[in-house]
Design an enzyme around this catalytic site. Structure first.
Site: not given
Length: 281
Positions: A27-29, A31, A44, A122, A124, A168, A173, A185
């Protein structure tokens, strides 16, 4: 793969060597998996405000300050320059939160660099070295659900002790790395002491965890860890080793009608925000 323009700029600067693949678009980025020498990392790319489904709600940005008074005035007036400054502040909020929480020992991706709206951090990974899945993509046994729930509660406490509320937090997340959950996030993270909505956000974060893991460990559904954690925090008694019971009894006394009405308004606002998040996902 061919590098997107904003990543090509980082290649030209020598910050990354190549783009491997797109990992996810949210919704925001968006990756990407990138190579930096011998290391595999994440890049990101934050979306422009007009392209995001997650809005910079006043609840989240309350009490966020910038040192430059000219910027503050422009942001308050909503000029073009002010909107650009607000956007930059929104993006840098995650970077600031990551460094702050990593220093406090919270399980978050390690940040490496932030340049022109792109955060390098990083990757993950799971036990096989692949990108770790989100909690919502994993099936848990009751035992594992209880274990991960307890682990994440400890991280919520550690975050709050560092003065931060995620704002959030949910199964969308959190990544399940080879050695346990990692929280991601954080652009909407709020200052626990400086934001009037911090308590409500923390209660929601904790409730989201209980609702998710409670699907296979039903006893978590009736727990009241959020109220217990916040009560300890308000009394100055919360620390990273606090023993939590999941129970909380509201102190008796005169009813604060104004407080009750504020909680009702907060609940309505939260339900509206929840519906927006569901629609976005």
């Amino acid at each position: 793969m061919k590098a997107p323009p904003r990543l090509q700029a980082l290649i030209d600067e020598g910050l990354i060597d190549s783009v491997v693949r797109q990992l996810m678009s949210g919704k925001e980025a968006t990756v990407y998996v990138v190579r930096c020498g011998d290391d595999t990392r994440c890049a990101k790319i934050y979306k422009e405000a007009t392209q995001r489904s997650f809005r910079q709600a006043v609840d989240y940005t309350e009490n966020r300050k910038v040192k430059n008074t000219r910027l503050q005035r422009a942001m308050a007036k909503g000029t073009k320059f002010g909107r650009q400054a607000t956007e930059a502040a929104w993006q840098s909020a995650e970077v600031d939160a990551l460094y702050r929480l990593a220093a406090a020992g919270v399980r978050v991706p390690e940040p490496y660099n932030f340049c022109d709206g792109v955060l390098l951090m990083e990757l993950v990974a799971d036990a096989q070295g692949d990108a770790a899945p989100r909690l919502n993509d994993v099936v848990f046994s009751p035992e594992d659900a209880r274990l991960h729930h307890a682990t994440l509660l400890a991280e919520v406490v550690r975050m709050l002790c560092a003065g931060v509320v995620h704002g959030d937090l949910s199964e969308f997340n959190v990544l399940l790395a080879a050695d346990g959950p990692v929280i991601i996030d954080l652009p909407q993270a709020v200052d626990a002491a400086g934001n009037n909505h911090a308590r409500r956000m923390l209660l929601r974060d904790v409730a989201n965890l209980a609702d998710f893991f409670g699907q296979v460990a039903p006893e978590l559904l009736s727990s009241r860890y959020g109220e217990e954690i916040w009560n300890l925090y308000e009394r100055g008694e919360l620390h990273t080793g606090s023993a939590l019971t999941g129970t909380f009894v509201r102190p008796s006394g005169p009813v604060d009608l104004g407080g009750v009405l504020r909680e009702v308004d907060d609940a309505r606002a939260e339900e509206a925000a929840r519906l927006v998040r569901m629609a976005a996902r």
